[in-house]
Scaffold this active site. Structure first.
Site, mmCIF file in Angstrom:
data_model
loop_
_atom_site.group_PDB
_atom_site.id
_atom_site.type_symbol
_atom_site.label_atom_id
_atom_site.label_comp_id
_atom_site.label_asym_id
_atom_site.label_seq_id
_atom_site.Cartn_x
_atom_site.Cartn_y
_atom_site.Cartn_z
ATOM 1 N N GLY A 287 7.345 3.949 3.783
ATOM 2 C CA GLY A 287 7.673 5.121 4.577
ATOM 3 C C GLY A 287 9.034 4.987 5.212
ATOM 4 N N LEU B 129 0.825 -1.212 0.000
ATOM 5 C CA LEU B 129 0.000 0.000 0.000
ATOM 6 C C LEU B 129 0.855 1.256 0.000
ATOM 7 C CD1 LEU B 129 -2.702 -1.053 2.642
ATOM 8 C CD2 LEU B 129 -2.975 -0.943 0.158
ATOM 9 N N GLY C 268 8.934 1.840 7.563
ATOM 10 C CA GLY C 268 8.584 0.508 7.111
ATOM 11 C C GLY C 268 7.689 0.516 5.885
ATOM 12 N N ASP D 136 3.895 14.344 14.529
ATOM 13 C CA ASP D 136 4.109 14.320 13.078
ATOM 14 C C ASP D 136 2.772 14.445 12.347
ATOM 15 O OD1 ASP D 136 5.577 14.274 10.776
ATOM 16 O OD2 ASP D 136 5.811 12.094 10.702
ATOM 17 N N VAL E 167 3.928 -0.935 4.225
ATOM 18 C CA VAL E 167 2.578 -1.326 4.619
ATOM 19 C C VAL E 167 1.976 -2.191 3.517
ATOM 20 C CG1 VAL E 167 0.290 -0.531 5.298
ATOM 21 C CG2 VAL E 167 2.305 0.800 5.938
#
Length: 732
Positions: A425, A422, A428, A541, A430
């Site tokens: 980042g 998906l 990690g 964030d 996703v």
């Protein structure tokens, strides 16, 4: 006379051997010069177009100074065949606005991590950013007096420790970057000089001899920077590695550190050897790589290494095979296979005699023990002990967290297939998955490299375990028995708010009502995190890429990897600066003290994005207009804020409605945190704006919006003038 004649003959023989030895030290291709001034230019580099391995390695020798013509004519200071680096003279960055580096993305060069340091000289801050304005690393200094004309020389006896000069490492993979410098005096209200930032070779920092016009000493505008160079499969055909059979070279796979690899070629190099190992007549001796290679060659075989390296020549893994060439087909050596077969046959025969009797009895016990130990090893390595400690400290938070097995998640994600990704980042990747009960989930596979990132993963588990809010992504569980930890959460199908605003993922643009709904839901979620949980949580964030939209365009706040628990009696926390450029609270960046009002500032930037449809950092604007927050505040001060609103927003909303929302965003972006509203107040005002939408009968009682000097004083915290609130209320 005879004795003198013998002496002369011996002298001639000695000089001939010496000349032959000197002639054997070859560094450049035949007919090519290997020296430009005092700098040796060995192959694969070359002085002139026909003397290098390709156009990237062409060196122009101008006035006895070598330049790499394909890299903006960078001056070459040294070529190191052993480290596979070229040291160049690169200009320091001293511009206060964001400045791009020399772009190496289409070249065979990368900035060497192991040989360079990131150095900042001056009074203020230097931020190194990647292609998407993500912060790669940063460096801050302090000065006893604001004397921006004074810099600190980088010498062995006085390394940069933060006083007018600081240094740090650079990221693992780096081919391009941009630099943003800010002056400490500029934050204090003065003009200020931004200082200078640069990558500098470690040998230069340690006090090596500098070139005639470049140095890292006081007053210089250039620094020594080392670039790692690679040779492709096509170019390696020109590389003989001292022998036409390439017996002294090896192909290798370079891990670029960003999920990609590249093939390159390297010749074995020994510091005691004279000449150039990249030429057929460039070496004066030959030594085998290892004893196993020597044994292979004694049997008439060919040494082959299948080795994976990272960009700075550190070995990931290496596999040796002994083979022979039969025509154009590489085959494993027959003698090697024969020897291996004999050894295996004898070993198996002896082993069977001892193992047959006990294999059946020990099989099940050994299998269970191995599986248990592997799970325990992964569980400890992936933060199981940290999770246990957190569970003892917060027993009510993690009791309901489900621990998934590795088999469940492998089946759910089709063994983590690439087509299930998906997004990727900094922490990690996703994946989309489906559990056996039919639930669609998002599985986050973390990049655990060091202890600090491991702490972030466990922190995210703890934070999400205690959160129960419809506008916060729900944690379903985690898995710690795999090689890297996995986080399982609900699947949010409609992408990020950033994509809907800036990438045109919707067939229809977002309406004003939809934007106000998203803003209200995000504000409510942050208010819940700040004040409604048992232990207050600061997200740290908040940005549009961390706000997801479900199938009904309801907002859900995600990515709690950098979040923090805060004791109720704490008003702020002193931390390492973390966040995203463009959303980062200037007060937090300057003081390193994070408060709940820092989340309010980041939300204010998101609210301005919703109103204007513009990105937080403009890639086309310059100066003060580059930052969306600064651009918005200037527009408010000058009374032209309506001109920067999105066309859809202006079409669907009245002027009074939009000014009320803009006024709320302005309060959130106040440079002084104590004058910003709380997230609970923001959520309440947004809810009132959505439900009331400023009826016409109330409009006449609303105090006009303020502009000019009065607004500027208000933003600086120097006035007690009133702000316009939602509805018909005026708050102090």
């Amino acid at each position: 006379m005879k004795l003198l004649l013998v002496y002369r003959i011996l002298l001639v023989i000695f000089l001939s051997l010496t000349a032959a030895s000197i002639a054997a030290a070859v560094y450049a291709k035949p007919g090519c010069d290997d020296m430009c001034g005092n700098v040796r230019i060995p192959f694969p580099f070359g002085i002139g177009a026909n003397c290098s391995v390709n156009e990237w390695y062409v060196v122009n020798c101008n006035s006895s100074i070598p330049y790499l013509s394909a890299l903006d004519n960078l001056e070459v200071l040294r070529v190191d065949l052993g480290n596979q680096t070229v040291t160049v003279n690169m200009q320091k960055i001293s511009n206060c606005s964001q400045t791009k580096s020399v772009d190496l993305r289409t070249t065979p060069f990368v900035y060497s991590k192991s040989h360079n340091r990131f150095v900042f000289e001056g009074c203020g801050n230097a931020v190194m950013m990647g292609d998407h304005d993500n912060v790669l690393t940063a460096c801050s200094t302090m000065c006893s007096k604001f004397d921006t004309t004074t810099t600190v020389s980088i010498q062995r006896s006085n390394r940069c420790v933060g006083l007018s000069c600081c240094e740090t490492t650079i990221p693992h993979y780096l081919q391009s970057y941009s630099m943003n410098l800010t002056s400490l005096e500029r934050h204090m209200g003065g003009g200020g000089i931004c200082g200078s930032a640069f990558l500098v070779d470690e040998n230069s920092i340690e006090g090596s001899r500098l070139s005639h016009q470049s140095s890292v000493a006081e007053g210089s505008s250039y620094a020594h920077t080392s670039l790692l160079w690679t040779i492709s499969d096509v170019d390696q055909l020109q590389v003989t590695c001292c022998d036409k059979n390439n017996r002294k070279g090896y192909g290798r796979i370079v891990d670029m550190g960003n999920g990609t690899t590249t093939n390159t070629w390297k010749c074995h190099y020994y510091e005691s050897s004279a000449g150039n190992p990249y030429l057929i007549d460039g070496c004066d001796d030959y030594r085998s790589v290892s004893e196993e290679c020597s044994r292979c060659e004694d049997r008439g075989g060919y040494c082959h290494y299948d080795t994976t390296y990272d960009v700075d020549d550190y070995i990931y893994n290496s596999k040796f095979t002994c083979g022979v060439y039969r025509g154009y087909i590489y085959e494993e050596s027959r003698s090697s296979r024969t020897s291996l077969g004999v050894i295996l046959g004898v070993s198996i025969s002896i082993g069977v005699l001892f193992l047959v009797a006990i294999t059946y009895m020990l099989y099940k016990m050994i299998k269970k023990t191995k599986i248990k130990r592997r799970r325990e090893r992964f569980f400890k390595r992936n933060g199981g002990l940290l999770l246990t400690q957190q569970q003892k400290a917060y027993p009510s938070l993690i009791d309901k967290t489900i621990l998934f097995t590795s088999r469940e998640l492998e089946k759910a994600t089709n063994n983590f297939s690439e087509n299930r990704i998906l997004g990727r980042g900094g922490q990690g990747t996703v994946y989309k998955g489906m559990l056996v009960d039919g639930r669609i989930v998002a599985v986050k596979k973390s990049k655990i490299i060091d202890e600090s990132q491991l702490q972030q993963f466990i922190n995210e588990v703890v934070v999400l375990s205690q959160v129960s809010h419809r506008n916060v992504v729900k944690l379903l569980g985690c898995c710690l028995e795999t090689d890297v930890p996995l986080l399982v959460s609900e699947f949010v199908p409609n992408g990020t708010l950033y994509d809907h605003l800036h990438n045109g993922t919707d067939e229809l643009p977002m309406s004003l009502n939809m934007r106000l709904q998203v803003a209200t839901e995000v504000a409510g979620a942050l208010a819940y995190l700040h004040s409604a949980t048992s232990t207050p949580i600061y997200h740290r964030d908040i940005k549009t890429t961390n706000i997801l939209l479900d199938d009904k365009h309801r907002a859900k706040v995600s990515d709690f990897g950098t979040s923090l628990f805060v004791s109720i009696d704490q008003s702020h926390l002193t931390t390492l600066v973390k966040g995203t450029f463009g959303y980062l609270d200037p007060e937090y960046f300057q003081s390193s003290q994070f408060t709940e009002k820092s989340d309010v500032y980041s939300f204010g930037v998101v609210l301005v994005e919703l109103l204007t449809g513009e990105r937080p950092i403009s890639l086309t604007s310059f100066g003060e207009n580059r930052s969306l927050a600064t651009h918005f505040l200037l527009a408010m001060e000058e009374g032209r804020v309506m001109s920067i609103f999105d066309a859809m927003v202006i079409k669907e909303g009245t002027r009074d409605e939009l000014l009320v929302v803009a006024n709320l965003a302005m309060r959130c972006l106040n440079l002084n945190g104590k004058y910003r509203p709380t997230m609970k107040e923001v959520a309440t005002e947004l809810e009132n704006i959505r439900t009331i939408r400023i009826p016409s009968i109330v409009q006449s009682s609303i105090k006009p919006i303020m502009y000019g000097e009065e607004l500027f004083m208000l933003m600086s915290g120097e006035s007690t003038s009133t702000f316009l609130s939602s509805g018909n209320t005026i708050t102090q």
